[in-house]
Design an enzyme around this catalytic site. Structure first.
Site, PDB file in Angstrom:
ATOM      1  N   SER A 163       0.818  -1.208   0.000  1.00 28.55           N
ATOM      2  CA  SER A 163       0.000   0.000   0.000  1.00 28.55           C
ATOM      3  C   SER A 163       0.850   1.257   0.000  1.00 28.55           C
ATOM      4  CB  SER A 163      -0.899  -0.010   1.245  1.00 28.55           C
ATOM      5  OG  SER A 163      -1.482   1.259   1.456  1.00 28.55           O
ATOM      6  N   LYS A 187       2.385  -3.535   6.676  1.00 28.46           N
ATOM      7  CA  LYS A 187       2.762  -3.607   5.256  1.00 28.46           C
ATOM      8  C   LYS A 187       4.280  -3.458   5.107  1.00 28.46           C
ATOM      9  CE  LYS A 187      -1.268  -4.204   3.361  1.00 28.46           C
ATOM     10  NZ  LYS A 187      -1.606  -5.496   2.712  1.00 28.46           N
ATOM     11  N   TYR A 222      -1.449  -0.492  10.797  1.00 31.44           N
ATOM     12  CA  TYR A 222      -1.760  -1.113   9.497  1.00 31.44           C
ATOM     13  C   TYR A 222      -0.590  -0.882   8.533  1.00 31.44           C
ATOM     14  CZ  TYR A 222      -3.302  -1.239   4.695  1.00 31.44           C
ATOM     15  OH  TYR A 222      -3.352  -1.474   3.348  1.00 31.44           O
TER      16      TYR A 222
HETATM   17  C1  WQD Z   1      -9.288   9.770   1.013  1.00 28.00           C
HETATM   18  C2  WQD Z   1      -9.541  11.259   1.232  1.00 28.00           C
HETATM   19  C3  WQD Z   1      -9.815  11.853   3.534  1.00 28.00           C
HETATM   20  C4  WQD Z   1     -13.571   9.623   4.066  1.00 28.00           C
HETATM   21  C5  WQD Z   1      -6.605   4.781   3.109  1.00 28.00           C
HETATM   22  C6  WQD Z   1      -5.502   3.928   3.648  1.00 28.00           C
HETATM   23  C7  WQD Z   1      -4.719   3.336   2.522  1.00 28.00           C
HETATM   24  C8  WQD Z   1      -5.644   2.594   1.590  1.00 28.00           C
HETATM   25  C9  WQD Z   1      -6.742   3.512   1.099  1.00 28.00           C
HETATM   26  C10 WQD Z   1      -5.625   0.276   2.167  1.00 28.00           C
HETATM   27  C11 WQD Z   1      -8.779  11.828   2.422  1.00 28.00           C
HETATM   28  C12 WQD Z   1     -11.108  12.103   2.752  1.00 28.00           C
HETATM   29  C13 WQD Z   1     -12.408  10.169   3.534  1.00 28.00           C
HETATM   30  C14 WQD Z   1     -14.637  10.471   4.440  1.00 28.00           C
HETATM   31  C15 WQD Z   1     -13.344  12.371   3.735  1.00 28.00           C
HETATM   32  N1  WQD Z   1      -6.195   1.470   2.240  1.00 28.00           N
HETATM   33  N2  WQD Z   1     -12.308  11.510   3.371  1.00 28.00           N
HETATM   34  N3  WQD Z   1     -14.489  11.819   4.261  1.00 28.00           N
HETATM   35  O1  WQD Z   1      -6.925   7.760   3.815  1.00 28.00           O
HETATM   36  O2  WQD Z   1      -6.071   8.134   1.427  1.00 28.00           O
HETATM   37  O3  WQD Z   1      -6.066   5.841   2.371  1.00 28.00           O
HETATM   38  O4  WQD Z   1      -7.423   3.997   2.259  1.00 28.00           O
HETATM   39  O5  WQD Z   1      -4.640  -0.043   1.581  1.00 28.00           O
HETATM   40  O6  WQD Z   1      -3.769   2.438   3.052  1.00 28.00           O
HETATM   41  O7  WQD Z   1      -4.615   4.756   4.372  1.00 28.00           O
HETATM   42  O8  WQD Z   1      -8.235   6.927   1.806  1.00 28.00           O
HETATM   43  O9  WQD Z   1     -10.607   7.079   1.192  1.00 28.00           O
HETATM   44  O10 WQD Z   1      -9.986   7.087   3.666  1.00 28.00           O
HETATM   45  O11 WQD Z   1      -9.507   9.104   2.259  1.00 28.00           O
HETATM   46  O12 WQD Z   1     -13.234  13.601   3.598  1.00 28.00           O
HETATM   47  O13 WQD Z   1     -15.719  10.027   4.935  1.00 28.00           O
HETATM   48  O14 WQD Z   1     -10.925  11.457   1.517  1.00 28.00           O
HETATM   49  O15 WQD Z   1      -9.588  12.904   4.462  1.00 28.00           O
HETATM   50  O16 WQD Z   1      -8.395  13.144   2.096  1.00 28.00           O
HETATM   51  P1  WQD Z   1      -6.790   7.286   2.413  1.00 28.00           P
HETATM   52  P2  WQD Z   1      -9.654   7.496   2.262  1.00 28.00           P
END
Ligand code: WQD
Length: 344
Positions: A129, A157, A153
């Site tokens: 990841s 990885k 997490y």
């Molecule tokens: C994306 C953007 C949030 C939810 C994570 C893991 C990564 C991978 C993918 C496994 C950010 C914003 C999110 C919400 C929001 N997982 N957001 N409201 O954090 O980039 O990555 O998931 O491998 O390892 O770290 O993905 O989709 O959670 O967030 O505003 O309800 O959307 O702040 O900017 P992230 P995400």
């Protein structure tokens, strides 16, 4: 054990990325078999896979921690390569329950590698990841960027990647492809399989989809004061179909190389960054539904920007992402609107 070059074991193959990779491998002429304990996936996906591929699915229900069982399964199916998806992936949950993550993600990898070694199967594609890059000093990110972890997490990885490097030093017969995913989203164009997180979605796209379909009233946008074009977080969203093709290309490269072939670590991303509000607008466009939102404080652990430089994957594997954000939203919407309650 003489292996069947088309036989590929997918641990966690009933999960979101695993199920899409299963379809892509069948379409590429491989014979994938699934090992899944359904601790974070749905048995219902198997019937969907049979509908899409038109062939019976071979799936054995067991925890990857059962080393003897995994070894026997590898031998029974004359497996030539393993794609290791099985693992927990919620950042927030890993902070609250670190031992659950170390036991499952690191312990499960140790068990799998021991089973593979005992079965003389030493070709592995590993689902890693972009979280291993922590908070990058700049973007786009290349594979030689420093790695760090900001949560258990991400640490699991990194530990798994380090274990694989140590194993290759000890025995160069191991061939390993490490794939660092950015933000997988979307669904198979049939709408039959897709992302179905249990409980409240941690990730943006499934949450947006559930607001659009009416399962949730409003999206919380975590912060609009980042140093980004519109102040909201920027990420490299990649269509799960492109991601699946990346696994086909990685498996092909390792299997075509023959024993002791080159190992690699590559980013699987589009190289483009999109903000939270870009995703909201694209999803409203794709679904024709409003996605109401409210700006909330930043989420702990979030970084401002994270997107890939995918040039190495293109050079080594001849792979690049081809789907646009509009494609991702259209396919995610088809899955969500056809399955408002997911697989249940
Ligand atoms: C994306 C953007 C949030 C939810 C994570 C893991 C990564 C991978 C993918 C496994 C950010 C914003 C999110 C919400 C929001 N997982 N957001 N409201 O954090 O980039 O990555 O998931 O491998 O390892 O770290 O993905 O989709 O959670 O967030 O505003 O309800 O959307 O702040 O900017 P992230 P995400």
């Amino acid at each position: 054990m003489t292996s069947n070059p088309n036989s590929i074991l997918l641990t966690g193959g009933a999960g979101y990325i695993g199920s899409h990779t299963y379809v892509a491998l069948v379409e590429a002429g491989y014979n994938p078999v699934i090992l899944d304990d359904f601790s974070n996936s749905h048995p219902a996906v198997l019937a969907r896979l049979e509908r899409i591929t038109g062939r019976p699915v071979v799936c054995e229900r067991r925890d990857v921690a059962d080393t003897a069982f995994v070894q026997a399964m590898l031998q029974r199916h004359a497996v030539a390569a393993v794609v290791h998806f099985a693992g927990f992936k919620s950042v927030g949950e890993s902070v609250a329950q670190p031992l659950k993550y170390y036991r499952n993600n690191v312990g499960g990898m140790v068990s799998l590698l021991q089973a593979m070694d005992a079965a003389n199967c030493r070709t592995l594609v590993f689902s890693s990841s972009a979280t291993v890059y922590g908070d990058p000093a700049s973007v786009p990110i290349t594979e030689d960027f420093p790695t760090s972890h900001t949560n258990p997490y991400g640490h699991t990885k990194l530990v798994c990647e380090d274990m694989l490097a140590a194993l290759r030093t000890a025995n160069p017969a191991w061939q390993v492809g490490v794939l660092r995913y950015f933000n997988p989203v979307g669904a198979h164009p049939s709408g039959l399989i897709g992302e179905d997180p249990s409980g409240i979605p941690n990730n943006l796209m499934p949450y947006v989809a559930q607001v659009a379909v009416g399962r949730r009233p409003c999206l919380n946008v975590y912060g609009n004061d980042y140093a980004t074009p519109d102040g909201t977080g920027v990420r490299d969203y990649i269509h799960v179909q492109d991601l699946a093709q990346g696994h086909v290309a990685a498996s092909q490269a390792l299997l075509d190389d023959g024993e002791g072939g080159d190992s690699f670590t590559v980013n699987l991303g589009t190289g483009k960054g999109h903000s939270v509000l870009d995703v909201v607008r694209a999803f409203e466009q794709a679904s024709g539904r409003p996605v109401p939102y409210q700006i909330m404080p930043r989420r702990q652990g979030d970084v401002a920007q994270c997107y890939a430089d995918p040039a190495l994957a293109q050079r080594l594997l001849g792979w690049r992402a081809t789907h646009s954000l509009a494609d991702m939203c259209a396919d995610a919407w088809r899955w969500q609107s056809q399955n408002p309650e997911g697989y249940e």
